[in-house]
Enzyme design. Structure first.
Site, PDB file in Angstrom:
ATOM      1  CB  THR A   1     -13.778  -6.078   7.222  1.00 54.25           C
ATOM      2  OG1 THR A   1     -13.837  -6.844   8.426  1.00 54.25           O
ATOM      3  CG2 THR A   1     -12.502  -5.251   7.221  1.00 54.25           C
TER       4      THR A   1
ATOM      5  CG  HIS B   1       2.217   0.287  -3.255  1.00 57.04           C
ATOM      6  ND1 HIS B   1       1.819   1.265  -4.153  1.00 57.04           N
ATOM      7  CD2 HIS B   1       3.100   0.914  -2.421  1.00 57.04           C
ATOM      8  CE1 HIS B   1       2.419   2.400  -3.873  1.00 57.04           C
ATOM      9  NE2 HIS B   1       3.209   2.223  -2.826  1.00 57.04           N
TER      10      HIS B   1
END
Length: 422
Positions: free
Chosen positions: A340, A393
């Site tokens: 992006t 994560h």
């Protein structure tokens, strides 16, 4: 008679919202004529007539949510031309002065009865009907500005304001708390405009919240010296344009760098499926594009097999489709990683949100001249860009995320190395 139904719209899409009817009751249509536009979570779809005839009934209005297979209108096989001659033919056949059977059985109604008792026969937008109900306004009394007779929110609002102004001859009436209540608002009477979220904007909102709630999202940052890339573009842009008929932009460099980094750190090209990690051995890179109806992420397929020119052409093609609202569902599904670019809007730094079920997204930002230490004694102003990697994560450790971002940085600062990434 045939029915207008909501067609199947692709995997995972079960409903949509009627965005706009292109026809009204009584219109003659041919096979293939566009009847309406349906807004889904990802794209807008046009529904065309499958039969020839007349729009006999529109069952669902603009703004209504509809499901796959639902009947939203009906088409009569009889055309206007075929239906029109029947009654005049009977009238001409009757002798002068004769009283017809219809005239006896159906007495003439008073003129006032011709006006519908409710608003169901009117063509009005959903917001206009809602406002009329809230303010107790008869839509039959509203003067619309649309030449086709459709009543809009602004027409109802203007009607209410004009009717609330007392005329010079009208006697003043005592105001009561009940009458004053509609004028008050939660904003203290200050002007506001309330708009309904589009289905796409609702979907974007829900998915962004869902991504933050379901993923252990973390962001790491770095910066890239864009000097080398800008030098290559300056030297090669004209020859590149002449040969490939497309501009040499920054996105092809970033796409190639991302693919190179994903090959070294494959967990960022994976997704979580229950208790499994699904590592993808292909590289379908999503490119976020800001369109009128909201952010969409069309996918550049097999970016690892494409050269710079092919990537640039595909990105331009997908961006044009996104802005003209002509993307197909297949062009929006199945990306493995997303890029992006907030820099086109002037963003200097941001933390992009994951495009679930992907576990990584790279944010690009504005190129800005900043003083950079070349060595212990020299500094130079260099065109610098901050880059950000948001990652899940749960399966990507910090060391991998940092390594990925450093790899992207190194590849971009040495553009020739992108040609060696196999």
């Amino acid at each position: 008679m045939s029915e207008i139904t909501v067609p199947a719209m692709g995997e995972s899409i079960t409903e949509g919202t009627i965005f706009k009817w292109h026809v009204k009751e009584g219109d003659q249509v041919q096979v293939g004529d566009v009847l309406l536009e349906l807004e889904t979570d990802k794209v807008n779809l046009e529904i065309s007539a499958e039969d020839q005839g007349v729009i006999e009934q529109i069952l669902r209005q603009e703004g209504d949510n509809v499901t796959i297979g639902e009947v939203i209108g009906r088409i009569s096989a009889q055309s206007n031309d075929a239906a029109a001659p029947s009654k005049p033919a009977e009238t001409q056949a009757a002798p002068e002065g004769a009283v017809t059977k219809e005239a006896v059985e159906k007495p003439v109604q008073p003129a006032a009865a011709a006006e519908p008792a409710d608003n169901s026969g009117l063509t009005a937008s959903p917001s206009a009907r809602k406002l009329a109900r809230e303010r107790g306004i008869d839509l039959n009394q509203v003067q619309g500005r649309d030449p086709n007779g459709r009543i809009y929110h602004e027409d109802v609002k203007n009607h209410n304001e004009s009717s609330s102004k007392p005329s010079a001859s009208a006697p003043k009436q005592e105001s009561s708390p009940a009458a004053a209540a509609p004028a008050a608002s939660e904003f203290g009477g200050k002007p506001v405009e309330r708009k309904r979220m589009s289905r796409r904007r609702q979907t974007i909102a829900n998915r962004l919240v869902q991504a933050q709630q379901t993923a252990a999202m973390l962001t790491t940052f770095n910066e890239v010296d864009m000097t080398a890339i800008m030098d290559v573009r300056k030297r090669r842009k004209d020859a590149f344009k002449d040969k490939h008929d497309v501009n040499l932009g920054f996105m092809s460099f970033f796409t190639k760098a991302v693919v190179g980094a994903l090959k070294r750190y494959p967990l960022l090209n994976a997704e979580i499926d229950g208790d499994d990690i699904v590592e993808k051995k292909f590289y379908d890179i999503g490119i976020a594009v800001s369109a009128k109806e909201g952010l969409v992420v069309p996918v550049v397929r097999d970016a690892d097999r494409m050269g710079f020119a092919a990537i640039e052409k595909e990105i331009v093609n997908l961006a044009n489709k996104a802005r003209s609202n002509t993307l197909s569902l297949s062009e929006l599904q199945g990306g493995t990683f997303t890029i992006t670019n907030g820099g086109v809007f002037g963003s200097l730094l941001s933390t992009p949100i994951l495009n679930a079920p992907q576990v990584g997204i790279l944010g690009m930002h504005k190129i800005q001249l900043r003083p950079v230490a070349i060595d212990a004694e020299r500094s130079e102003n260099r065109p610098m860009m901050y880059i950000a990697l948001s990652y899940d994560h749960r399966i990507v450790d910090g060391a991998e995320a940092v390594g990925f971002l450093v790899t992207v940085k190194e590849l971009l600062e040495d553009p020739e190395s992108l040609l060696l990434e196999g």
